[in-house]
Design an enzyme around this catalytic site. Structure first.
Site, PDB file in Angstrom:
ATOM      1  N   ASP A 153       0.857  -1.178   0.000  1.00 24.06           N
ATOM      2  CA  ASP A 153       0.000   0.000   0.000  1.00 24.06           C
ATOM      3  C   ASP A 153       0.898   1.234   0.000  1.00 24.06           C
ATOM      4  O   ASP A 153       2.090   1.147   0.330  1.00 24.06           O
ATOM      5  CB  ASP A 153      -0.889  -0.035   1.250  1.00 24.06           C
ATOM      6  CG  ASP A 153      -1.794   1.160   1.359  1.00 24.06           C
ATOM      7  OD1 ASP A 153      -2.288   1.632   0.314  1.00 24.06           O
ATOM      8  OD2 ASP A 153      -2.007   1.640   2.485  1.00 24.06           O
TER       9      ASP A 153
ATOM     10  N   GLU B 266      -0.314   5.081   0.883  1.00 25.23           N
ATOM     11  CA  GLU B 266      -0.598   6.061   1.928  1.00 25.23           C
ATOM     12  C   GLU B 266      -0.695   5.392   3.294  1.00 25.23           C
ATOM     13  O   GLU B 266      -1.351   4.371   3.453  1.00 25.23           O
ATOM     14  CB  GLU B 266      -1.893   6.800   1.617  1.00 25.23           C
ATOM     15  CG  GLU B 266      -1.786   7.725   0.420  1.00 25.23           C
ATOM     16  CD  GLU B 266      -3.075   8.472   0.167  1.00 25.23           C
ATOM     17  OE1 GLU B 266      -3.437   9.329   0.984  1.00 25.23           O
ATOM     18  OE2 GLU B 266      -3.727   8.182  -0.857  1.00 25.23           O
TER      19      GLU B 266
ATOM     20  N   SER C 207      -2.237   1.090  -4.971  1.00 20.67           N
ATOM     21  CA  SER C 207      -2.856   2.161  -4.191  1.00 20.67           C
ATOM     22  C   SER C 207      -4.194   2.564  -4.779  1.00 20.67           C
ATOM     23  O   SER C 207      -4.391   2.528  -5.987  1.00 20.67           O
ATOM     24  CB  SER C 207      -1.920   3.381  -4.155  1.00 20.67           C
ATOM     25  OG  SER C 207      -2.534   4.460  -3.493  1.00 20.67           O
TER      26      SER C 207
ATOM     27  N   ASN D  85      -8.980  -1.457   3.090  1.00 23.42           N
ATOM     28  CA  ASN D  85      -8.895  -1.790   1.668  1.00 23.42           C
ATOM     29  C   ASN D  85      -7.642  -2.596   1.315  1.00 23.42           C
ATOM     30  O   ASN D  85      -7.457  -2.970   0.166  1.00 23.42           O
ATOM     31  CB  ASN D  85      -8.994  -0.533   0.798  1.00 23.42           C
ATOM     32  CG  ASN D  85      -7.842   0.435   1.013  1.00 23.42           C
ATOM     33  OD1 ASN D  85      -7.209   0.454   2.064  1.00 23.42           O
ATOM     34  ND2 ASN D  85      -7.563   1.250   0.018  1.00 23.42           N
TER      35      ASN D  85
END
Length: 199
Positions: free
Chosen positions: A7, A9, A90, A155
């Site tokens: 990922d 962020e 992302s 997510n």
């Protein structure tokens, strides 16, 4: 063959929307995928707030230009990519990510696209594919790769769960408590060691 899926962020760079919220004083924009699992719902909520305040792409990009990767992120990525293949998956957008990728040494990034109006306002967004992180991990696996994944938010859980090894990195206490099967780390050195052991 292994490939590491990361990922962006919260893992390699600060949360863009939180930085923008702090810059503008709009507290509602601090909500992220750590708080809202439904990404479409979250993005539409954000776009409504931007419209309400008359804020467009330029204002967000001005803030992003001042964001640096998390301390140690570039060194972590450099060492990881010297060891194995790595890709960043992302839910951010190419219009946001470019300056951050430059600061990280241009790693491979799969992300989404914003739809920008002639007036510079964000009219919408186009997701690369449905369930993009899980779909990408499954596609990589169908090409003969074994995936190792790390992330911090709701997510990221599907790609972590689908991989041969998965890790939480700088995640929330509630996510760590709900998913105790995934080793959780706060430091890049510890995550790097865990990935190397999984290779």
């Amino acid at each position: 063959m292994n490939i590491v899926c990361l990922d962006m962020e919260g893992v390699l760079v600060p949360e863009i929307w939180i930085a923008f919220a702090e810059e503008t004083g709009i507290e509602e924009l601090k909500k992220t995928t750590r708080d809202e699992p439904d990404y479409d719902k979250l993005m539409n909520y954000r776009l409504d707030i931007l419209r309400e305040h008359g804020l467009g792409l330029k204002e967000i990009q001005d803030v992003i230009a001042r964001i640096d990767p998390l301390p140690g992120a570039k060194e972590f990525l450099d060492e990881l990519r010297a060891t194995t293949q790595a890709i960043i998956l992302s839910d951010t957008f190419s219009q946001f990510a470019q300056p951050l990728m430059a600061k990280l040494g241009w790693p491979v990034l799969f992300c989404n696209e914003l739809i920008i109006g002639e007036d510079g306002m964000i009219e919408g967004f186009k997701m690369r594919c449905e369930k993009s992180k899980l779909t990408t991990v499954r596609a990589l696996q169908s090409c003969g790769f074994e995936t190792i994944a790390a992330g911090d938010s709701f997510n990221d859980l599907a790609m972590i769960e689908a991989s041969k090894a998965g890790f939480l990195f700088r995640s929330t206490e509630s996510i760590k408590a709900d998913y105790p099967q995934f080793p959780a780390f706060k430091e890049f050195d510890d995550l790097l060691d865990a990935i190397k052991k999984a290779l």
